[in-house]
Design a protein around this motif. Sequence first.
Motif, PDB file in Angstrom:
ATOM      1  N   SER A   1      -3.466   3.790  -1.380  1.00 16.52           N
ATOM      2  CA  SER A   1      -3.385   3.519  -2.783  1.00 16.52           C
ATOM      3  C   SER A   1      -3.033   2.432  -2.344  1.00 16.52           C
ATOM      4  CB  SER A   1      -3.239   4.698  -3.699  1.00 16.52           C
ATOM      5  OG  SER A   1      -1.787   4.254  -3.782  1.00 16.52           O
ATOM      6  N   ILE A   2      -3.646   1.492  -3.997  1.00 15.83           N
ATOM      7  CA  ILE A   2      -2.893   0.271  -4.109  1.00 15.83           C
ATOM      8  C   ILE A   2      -1.252   0.084  -4.621  1.00 15.83           C
ATOM      9  CG2 ILE A   2      -2.754  -2.470  -4.332  1.00 15.83           C
ATOM     10  CD1 ILE A   2      -5.936  -2.258  -4.041  1.00 15.83           C
ATOM     11  N   TYR A   3      -1.445   0.774  -5.524  1.00 18.90           N
ATOM     12  CA  TYR A   3      -0.574   0.819  -6.303  1.00 18.90           C
ATOM     13  C   TYR A   3       0.076   2.887  -6.761  1.00 18.90           C
ATOM     14  CZ  TYR A   3      -2.360  -2.697  -9.423  1.00 18.90           C
ATOM     15  OH  TYR A   3      -3.528  -3.355  -9.439  1.00 18.90           O
ATOM     16  N   GLU A   4       1.420   2.361  -6.667  1.00 21.37           N
ATOM     17  CA  GLU A   4       2.796   4.102  -6.499  1.00 21.37           C
ATOM     18  C   GLU A   4       1.835   5.280  -7.206  1.00 21.37           C
ATOM     19  OE1 GLU A   4       6.567   4.889  -5.621  1.00 21.37           O
ATOM     20  OE2 GLU A   4       6.325   3.365  -6.561  1.00 21.37           O
TER      21      GLU A   4
ATOM     22  N   ILE B   1      -8.538   2.640  -1.113  1.00 23.77           N
ATOM     23  CA  ILE B   1      -8.479   1.859  -2.327  1.00 23.77           C
ATOM     24  C   ILE B   1      -8.396   0.501  -2.014  1.00 23.77           C
ATOM     25  CG2 ILE B   1      -8.583   2.030  -4.903  1.00 23.77           C
ATOM     26  CD1 ILE B   1      -9.381   4.727  -4.263  1.00 23.77           C
ATOM     27  N   THR B   2      -9.713  -0.094  -2.262  1.00 21.76           N
ATOM     28  CA  THR B   2      -9.559  -1.670  -1.902  1.00 21.76           C
ATOM     29  C   THR B   2      -9.278  -2.080  -3.541  1.00 21.76           C
ATOM     30  OG1 THR B   2     -12.444  -1.824  -1.840  1.00 21.76           O
ATOM     31  CG2 THR B   2     -11.280  -1.385   0.167  1.00 21.76           C
TER      32      THR B   2
ATOM     33  N   MET C   1       0.885  -0.836  -0.068  1.00 15.55           N
ATOM     34  CA  MET C   1       0.778   0.151   0.083  1.00 15.55           C
ATOM     35  C   MET C   1       0.932   1.179   0.053  1.00 15.55           C
ATOM     36  SD  MET C   1      -2.946  -0.722   0.291  1.00 15.55           S
ATOM     37  CE  MET C   1      -4.284  -0.198   0.313  1.00 15.55           C
ATOM     38  N   PHE C   2       0.386   2.102  -0.621  1.00 14.34           N
ATOM     39  CA  PHE C   2       0.811   3.602  -0.484  1.00 14.34           C
ATOM     40  C   PHE C   2       0.212   4.259  -0.327  1.00 14.34           C
ATOM     41  CE2 PHE C   2       2.299   0.989  -4.280  1.00 14.34           C
ATOM     42  CZ  PHE C   2       3.991   1.101  -4.178  1.00 14.34           C
ATOM     43  N   THR C   3       0.198   5.728   0.660  1.00 14.74           N
ATOM     44  CA  THR C   3       0.122   6.726   1.477  1.00 14.74           C
ATOM     45  C   THR C   3       0.918   7.627   0.841  1.00 14.74           C
ATOM     46  OG1 THR C   3      -0.650   5.572   2.806  1.00 14.74           O
ATOM     47  CG2 THR C   3      -0.714   7.752   3.429  1.00 14.74           C
ATOM     48  N   GLY C   4      -0.413   9.120   1.111  1.00 10.71           N
ATOM     49  CA  GLY C   4      -0.203  10.375   0.594  1.00 10.71           C
ATOM     50  C   GLY C   4      -0.504  11.024   1.347  1.00 10.71           C
TER      51      GLY C   4
END
Length: 244
Positions: free
Chosen positions: A17-20, A41-42, A1-4
Amino acid sequence: MFTGKYKIADKVIEVTSIYEKVHDYCKGYETDEQADFSVAITPEDIKSEKEKSDSEYSYEGLPLPNFSDDLLEETAVYRKMAEKTPAFDTVVFHGSVIAVDGHGFLFTAKSGTGKSTHTALWREYLGDKAVMVNDDKPMLKITDNGVIAYGTPYNGKHHLGCNMSVPLKAICIITRGEKNSIVRIDKSEAYAMLLQQVYRPQDPLQMAKTLKLVDKLAENVELYKLACNMDIEAAEVAYNAMKG
């Protein structure tokens, strides 16, 4: 997982998110401030976006697209943001916003009518005086004291726009015409198009709030209808009528 975390329309949104790729898309909006709300997001969200996309293309009689999961995720993030912004008196609007001399002008129309082409004519006609705020999905903060248009990462296939805000002076509905002409219209004439072009949340409470915001939007900006032929004269006619 990616977070911003991203500051869009003066609100800080934490995105998981799942993708970067989502976070590459939001570059230029990064912040370290405390989040006002978050979206996550799932895999089900991505599946839902694919189903919506396939349904829309099927309805239009077009071949089904082969969008990648990371691209579908970008749309899912946008949708989840748009579902929550009415709580902050802010809506996502389908249109093209250009700033001239500190005032914003929003052009909207049915798909394929030429709103992006028209704002391109403004840039050609006015040169450096005209700055693109957002060419597809600006956010509008609607208050009793006026409306502010904000750039967002969702700025169209040509990626025209920037991270800025401007007081919105007018909304102009574009139609095709042989001759260039513009008229001031009232709320009743503009309302159907405004409602069609605003993001309409699935949540009933947020939808009710959106309807109130659209009413206030129509009362706080000037409203115009432009018939134009996409010649440079169209920009001259529109600008001279709307600048005040």
